[in-house]
Design a protein around this motif. Structure first.
Motif, PDB file in Angstrom:
ATOM      1  N   ARG A 162      50.476  28.717  27.472  1.00 28.26           N
ATOM      2  CA  ARG A 162      49.628  29.395  26.489  1.00 28.26           C
ATOM      3  C   ARG A 162      50.507  30.044  25.430  1.00 28.26           C
ATOM      4  NH1 ARG A 162      47.667  33.746  28.574  1.00 28.26           N
ATOM      5  NH2 ARG A 162      46.134  34.070  26.925  1.00 28.26           N
ATOM      6  N   GLN A 163      50.009  30.063  24.201  1.00 23.92           N
ATOM      7  CA  GLN A 163      50.797  30.633  23.100  1.00 23.92           C
ATOM      8  C   GLN A 163      51.080  32.114  23.310  1.00 23.92           C
ATOM      9  OE1 GLN A 163      48.538  29.659  19.574  1.00 23.92           O
ATOM     10  NE2 GLN A 163      49.351  27.559  19.487  1.00 23.92           N
ATOM     11  N   ALA A 164      50.186  32.815  23.987  1.00 23.21           N
ATOM     12  CA  ALA A 164      50.381  34.246  24.212  1.00 23.21           C
ATOM     13  C   ALA A 164      51.597  34.517  25.092  1.00 23.21           C
ATOM     14  CB  ALA A 164      49.133  34.859  24.844  1.00 23.21           C
ATOM     15  N   THR A 165      51.962  33.578  25.946  1.00 22.40           N
ATOM     16  CA  THR A 165      53.100  33.791  26.846  1.00 22.40           C
ATOM     17  C   THR A 165      54.385  34.003  26.056  1.00 22.40           C
ATOM     18  OG1 THR A 165      52.052  32.415  28.545  1.00 22.40           O
ATOM     19  CG2 THR A 165      54.420  32.802  28.741  1.00 22.40           C
ATOM     20  N   LYS A 166      54.673  33.090  25.162  1.00 19.57           N
ATOM     21  CA  LYS A 166      55.896  33.199  24.365  1.00 19.57           C
ATOM     22  C   LYS A 166      55.767  34.271  23.296  1.00 19.57           C
ATOM     23  CE  LYS A 166      59.276  30.251  22.050  1.00 19.57           C
ATOM     24  NZ  LYS A 166      59.559  28.862  21.593  1.00 19.57           N
ATOM     25  N   ARG A 167      54.572  34.438  22.742  1.00 18.55           N
ATOM     26  CA  ARG A 167      54.377  35.448  21.694  1.00 18.55           C
ATOM     27  C   ARG A 167      54.652  36.848  22.222  1.00 18.55           C
ATOM     28  NH1 ARG A 167      49.515  34.176  20.354  1.00 18.55           N
ATOM     29  NH2 ARG A 167      48.427  35.732  21.619  1.00 18.55           N
ATOM     30  N   ASN A 168      54.199  37.148  23.435  1.00 17.87           N
ATOM     31  CA  ASN A 168      54.444  38.475  24.017  1.00 17.87           C
ATOM     32  C   ASN A 168      55.917  38.691  24.336  1.00 17.87           C
ATOM     33  OD1 ASN A 168      51.731  38.944  23.809  1.00 17.87           O
ATOM     34  ND2 ASN A 168      51.284  38.750  25.990  1.00 17.87           N
ATOM     35  N   LEU A 169      56.599  37.627  24.740  1.00 15.53           N
ATOM     36  CA  LEU A 169      58.036  37.749  24.976  1.00 15.53           C
ATOM     37  C   LEU A 169      58.788  38.011  23.673  1.00 15.53           C
ATOM     38  CD1 LEU A 169      58.627  34.908  27.606  1.00 15.53           C
ATOM     39  CD2 LEU A 169      58.753  37.376  27.996  1.00 15.53           C
ATOM     40  N   ASP A 170      58.375  37.351  22.596  1.00 17.13           N
ATOM     41  CA  ASP A 170      58.987  37.615  21.286  1.00 17.13           C
ATOM     42  C   ASP A 170      58.761  39.060  20.864  1.00 17.13           C
ATOM     43  OD1 ASP A 170      60.033  35.083  20.929  1.00 17.13           O
ATOM     44  OD2 ASP A 170      58.263  34.320  19.878  1.00 17.13           O
ATOM     45  N   LEU A 171      57.548  39.541  21.086  1.00 19.69           N
ATOM     46  CA  LEU A 171      57.237  40.925  20.738  1.00 19.69           C
ATOM     47  C   LEU A 171      58.083  41.890  21.557  1.00 19.69           C
ATOM     48  CD1 LEU A 171      55.406  42.969  19.250  1.00 19.69           C
ATOM     49  CD2 LEU A 171      53.770  42.736  21.130  1.00 19.69           C
ATOM     50  N   LEU A 172      58.279  41.578  22.823  1.00 19.67           N
ATOM     51  CA  LEU A 172      59.042  42.451  23.710  1.00 19.67           C
ATOM     52  C   LEU A 172      60.507  42.519  23.306  1.00 19.67           C
ATOM     53  CD1 LEU A 172      59.417  44.105  26.338  1.00 19.67           C
ATOM     54  CD2 LEU A 172      59.656  41.917  27.539  1.00 19.67           C
ATOM     55  N   PHE A 173      61.151  41.383  23.138  1.00 18.61           N
ATOM     56  CA  PHE A 173      62.594  41.373  22.915  1.00 18.61           C
ATOM     57  C   PHE A 173      62.972  41.608  21.453  1.00 18.61           C
ATOM     58  CE2 PHE A 173      62.356  39.240  26.998  1.00 18.61           C
ATOM     59  CZ  PHE A 173      63.431  39.802  27.666  1.00 18.61           C
ATOM     60  N   LYS A 174      62.262  41.003  20.535  1.00 19.78           N
ATOM     61  CA  LYS A 174      62.652  41.104  19.132  1.00 19.78           C
ATOM     62  C   LYS A 174      62.183  42.401  18.487  1.00 19.78           C
ATOM     63  CE  LYS A 174      62.658  36.069  18.554  1.00 19.78           C
ATOM     64  NZ  LYS A 174      62.071  34.915  17.828  1.00 19.78           N
ATOM     65  N   ASP A 175      60.938  42.790  18.761  1.00 20.70           N
ATOM     66  CA  ASP A 175      60.388  43.977  18.104  1.00 20.70           C
ATOM     67  C   ASP A 175      60.690  45.264  18.872  1.00 20.70           C
ATOM     68  OD1 ASP A 175      59.428  42.179  16.300  1.00 20.70           O
ATOM     69  OD2 ASP A 175      57.332  42.314  16.903  1.00 20.70           O
ATOM     70  N   LYS A 176      60.500  45.228  20.184  1.00 20.22           N
ATOM     71  CA  LYS A 176      60.680  46.449  20.971  1.00 20.22           C
ATOM     72  C   LYS A 176      62.144  46.709  21.301  1.00 20.22           C
ATOM     73  CE  LYS A 176      56.426  47.915  21.412  1.00 20.22           C
ATOM     74  NZ  LYS A 176      56.001  49.266  20.936  1.00 20.22           N
ATOM     75  N   LEU A 177      62.847  45.702  21.781  1.00 18.09           N
ATOM     76  CA  LEU A 177      64.226  45.884  22.233  1.00 18.09           C
ATOM     77  C   LEU A 177      65.260  45.590  21.156  1.00 18.09           C
ATOM     78  CD1 LEU A 177      63.825  44.228  25.746  1.00 18.09           C
ATOM     79  CD2 LEU A 177      64.006  46.665  25.253  1.00 18.09           C
ATOM     80  N   LYS A 178      64.832  44.994  20.034  1.00 16.10           N
ATOM     81  CA  LYS A 178      65.740  44.672  18.931  1.00 16.10           C
ATOM     82  C   LYS A 178      66.879  43.757  19.396  1.00 16.10           C
ATOM     83  CE  LYS A 178      63.270  47.446  16.435  1.00 16.10           C
ATOM     84  NZ  LYS A 178      62.250  46.877  15.522  1.00 16.10           N
ATOM     85  N   LEU A 179      66.536  42.770  20.216  1.00 18.73           N
ATOM     86  CA  LEU A 179      67.507  41.805  20.706  1.00 18.73           C
ATOM     87  C   LEU A 179      67.117  40.409  20.241  1.00 18.73           C
ATOM     88  CD1 LEU A 179      67.948  42.998  24.410  1.00 18.73           C
ATOM     89  CD2 LEU A 179      69.571  43.316  22.536  1.00 18.73           C
ATOM     90  N   LYS A 180      68.111  39.594  19.980  1.00 21.49           N
ATOM     91  CA  LYS A 180      67.868  38.206  19.606  1.00 21.49           C
ATOM     92  C   LYS A 180      67.758  37.361  20.856  1.00 21.49           C
ATOM     93  CE  LYS A 180      69.772  34.326  17.005  1.00 21.49           C
ATOM     94  NZ  LYS A 180      70.910  33.840  16.172  1.00 21.49           N
ATOM     95  N   VAL A 181      66.774  36.471  20.899  1.00 26.82           N
ATOM     96  CA  VAL A 181      66.621  35.549  22.020  1.00 26.82           C
ATOM     97  C   VAL A 181      67.455  34.304  21.716  1.00 26.82           C
ATOM     98  CG1 VAL A 181      65.030  34.169  23.390  1.00 26.82           C
ATOM     99  CG2 VAL A 181      64.336  36.436  22.588  1.00 26.82           C
ATOM    100  N   ALA A 182      68.551  34.130  22.464  1.00 27.16           N
ATOM    101  CA  ALA A 182      69.419  32.983  22.238  1.00 27.16           C
ATOM    102  C   ALA A 182      68.758  31.684  22.684  1.00 27.16           C
ATOM    103  CB  ALA A 182      70.748  33.182  22.966  1.00 27.16           C
ATOM    104  N   GLY A 183      67.814  31.779  23.615  1.00 28.16           N
ATOM    105  CA  GLY A 183      67.108  30.592  24.079  1.00 28.16           C
ATOM    106  C   GLY A 183      66.163  30.926  25.213  1.00 28.16           C
ATOM    107  N   TYR A 184      65.058  30.175  25.282  1.00 28.78           N
ATOM    108  CA  TYR A 184      64.122  30.299  26.395  1.00 28.78           C
ATOM    109  C   TYR A 184      64.405  29.165  27.388  1.00 28.78           C
ATOM    110  CZ  TYR A 184      61.302  33.738  23.875  1.00 28.78           C
ATOM    111  OH  TYR A 184      60.868  34.871  23.231  1.00 28.78           O
ATOM    112  N   GLN A 185      64.500  29.518  28.668  1.00 28.95           N
ATOM    113  CA  GLN A 185      64.716  28.534  29.715  1.00 28.95           C
ATOM    114  C   GLN A 185      63.489  28.501  30.618  1.00 28.95           C
ATOM    115  OE1 GLN A 185      67.383  26.711  29.623  1.00 28.95           O
ATOM    116  NE2 GLN A 185      68.575  27.885  28.143  1.00 28.95           N
ATOM    117  N   VAL A 186      62.894  27.323  30.777  1.00 28.36           N
ATOM    118  CA  VAL A 186      61.751  27.195  31.668  1.00 28.36           C
ATOM    119  C   VAL A 186      62.236  27.476  33.091  1.00 28.36           C
ATOM    120  CG1 VAL A 186      59.927  25.691  32.523  1.00 28.36           C
ATOM    121  CG2 VAL A 186      60.685  25.511  30.138  1.00 28.36           C
TER     122      VAL A 186
END
Length: 455
Positions: A162-186
């Motif tokens: 679901r799109q919300a799965t990745k969207r919430n992770l982006d919100l968590l790491f990029k907006d809240k924690l101010k960290l760059k996601v180098a990559g998502y691993q299934v």
């Protein structure tokens, strides 16, 4: 630099883990320096983030712990495991007709992968493309590269969520924690690469990730993934059943681990089981039986039988620690069951003896997957802060400018010129008066002196 620090974060339904590894690019060896863990409740539901505010505080604590190990550098990037109830596979095929008989090259295969890499559903994100089967001139081949033909077909499994799965992770790491996601691993693909051997994948096996709120089942045959699904049930379902006995969730979890047994209450010679353990295991047996029945049903959904899976079942996740679960799973599925552990073919080193390869296989698998795909450096150097030094002051009296002393005015010296002859006065009368007075005095003194001699 030949060595890189990589950071992995794995978010489960009952805990969050973070790990730091040091990758030697020249040898491919990765050294696990630290694994940190924080328990949680109710901030992740069925593997998907539900409260980014509270979860960001918890991950921040893990980040601080890891940074203490790599001080004075700071974490700038992280690799993140992605999973959850909505993760599943969908089969899709693509064909390529060539102008003439020719060699199948990497360029042909890559173009087919790019063509199939489109999410089949507009409301789902494509996470990965896993080629499953190739055929050249309608003949199934295990390795298409190098074969000769004019017709190529590829069947692939598209891993989506679901799109919300990745969207919430982006919100968590990029907006809240101010960290760059180098990559998502299934998560499930990363686990399969480190806990399953190539032989098990080729023979045929099932990988079961038995978590707190979800159970993910993957089936491999001929060395390829042929089926993946996530079931919305896990070991926490058993814990919540035990809350019917008027337990708080924390106490119910403790009692499940202490007294629970999927095979029933163990009998001790001469000792009758307590009423509490009997009540607990009635719930444990029923709910665990339901979960095992759903795992078994996935063989039918994938179109395989027990004979197609001679390598059996490899189980990971903390749910597998429940007493009797693995034995009951083997009985019901008619497959042998083993607990999965990290197998990196000598390319893994664990620096801390307190790190368990079995219990930490989920987050370690993310590190290994990132390292194999060309990991990026996740740390940054802190800018050097120059502290201005105060000027040194010496107790030296100030130098006053020289001032010329003013010399007193000198009166002009008038030379005295003595004449041989006294100067003539126009009026001699005052001089004669002064002389006559002096003469009289002198004469008087002389007379007195003479009288004194005569006497």
């Amino acid at each position: 630099m030949d060595k890189k620090h990589i950071i992995a974060i794995e978010i489960g339904s009952s805990k969050v883990k973070g790990a730091v590894g040091l990758v030697d690019e020249s040898t491919g060896v990765i050294e696990i320096l630290s694994v940190e863990e924080e328990p949680m409740l109710n901030w992740v539901r069925y593997g998907a983030v539900s409260n980014v505010e509270e979860l960001s505080k918890l991950i921040n604590r893990i980040i601080r712990k890891i940074e203490n190990r790599v001080s004075p550098r700071k974490i700038a990037k992280v690799y993140v495991a992605i999973g959850g109830r909505s993760v599943c596979s969908t089969e899709k095929s693509v064909e390529r007709r060539l102008a003439e008989e020719m060699e199948i090259t990497d360029e042909v295969i890559d173009s087919m992968v790019r063509e199939v890499a489109v999410s089949p559903f507009p409301d789902r994100d494509l996470l990965a493309v896993e080629p499953r089967e190739f055929s050249v001139n309608r003949q199934v081949v295990t390795q298409p590269k190098g074969t000769v033909g004019s017709h190529v077909k590829m069947v692939a499994n598209l891993i989506t969520s679901r799109q919300a799965t990745k969207r919430n992770l982006d919100l968590l790491f990029k907006d809240k924690l101010k960290l760059k996601v180098a990559g998502y691993q299934v998560r499930q693909l990363a686990l399969a690469d480190v806990v399953l051997s190539p032989e098990e994948k080729r023979l045929g096996c099932m990988l079961v990730d038995f978590g707190a709120e979800t159970t993910t089942v993957s089936i491999y045959r001929f060395g390829k993934l042929c089926y993946l699904v996530t079931l919305p049930m896990g070991s926490r379902n058993i814990t919540r059943d035990l809350m019917q006995l008027n337990y708080l969730e924390e106490h119910a979890e403790s009692q499940k681990r202490k007294l629970g047994n999927v095979l029933g209450t163990p009998s001790t010679p001469g000792v009758s089981p307590s009423p509490e353990s009997v009540s607990i295991n009635n719930y444990v047996m029923q709910r665990a039986g339901e979960i095992i029945a759903n795992i078994k049903h996935q063989k039918k959904c994938a179109g395989v039988t027990s004979s197609d899976l001679p390598a059996g079942i490899v189980i990971v996740g903390r749910g597998s620690l429940l007493a009797g679960f693995n034995e009951r799973l083997a009985q019901v599925t008619a497959l042998r069951v083993r607990v999965g552990s990290v197998n990196a073919d000598g390319l893994l080193r664990i620096a801390d003896s307190r790190i368990s390869p079995v219990d930490s296989s989920d987050v370690i698998s993310v590190l290994l997957q990132a390292a194999r795909n060309g990991a990026e450096e996740c740390l940054m150097e802190l800018p050097q802060v120059v502290i201005p030094q105060p000027e040194q002051k010496f107790d030296v009296p100030p130098v006053k400018p020289e001032t010329k002393k003013e010399e007193p005015l000198r009166q002009p010296v008038i030379p005295i010129v003595e004449d041989d002859e006294p100067e003539q006065d126009d009026d001699p009368q005052p001089e004669r008066r002064r002389r006559s007075w002096f003469d009289r005095i002198k004469k008087s003194i002389t007379n007195i002196a003479m009288e004194a001699e005569d006497a």
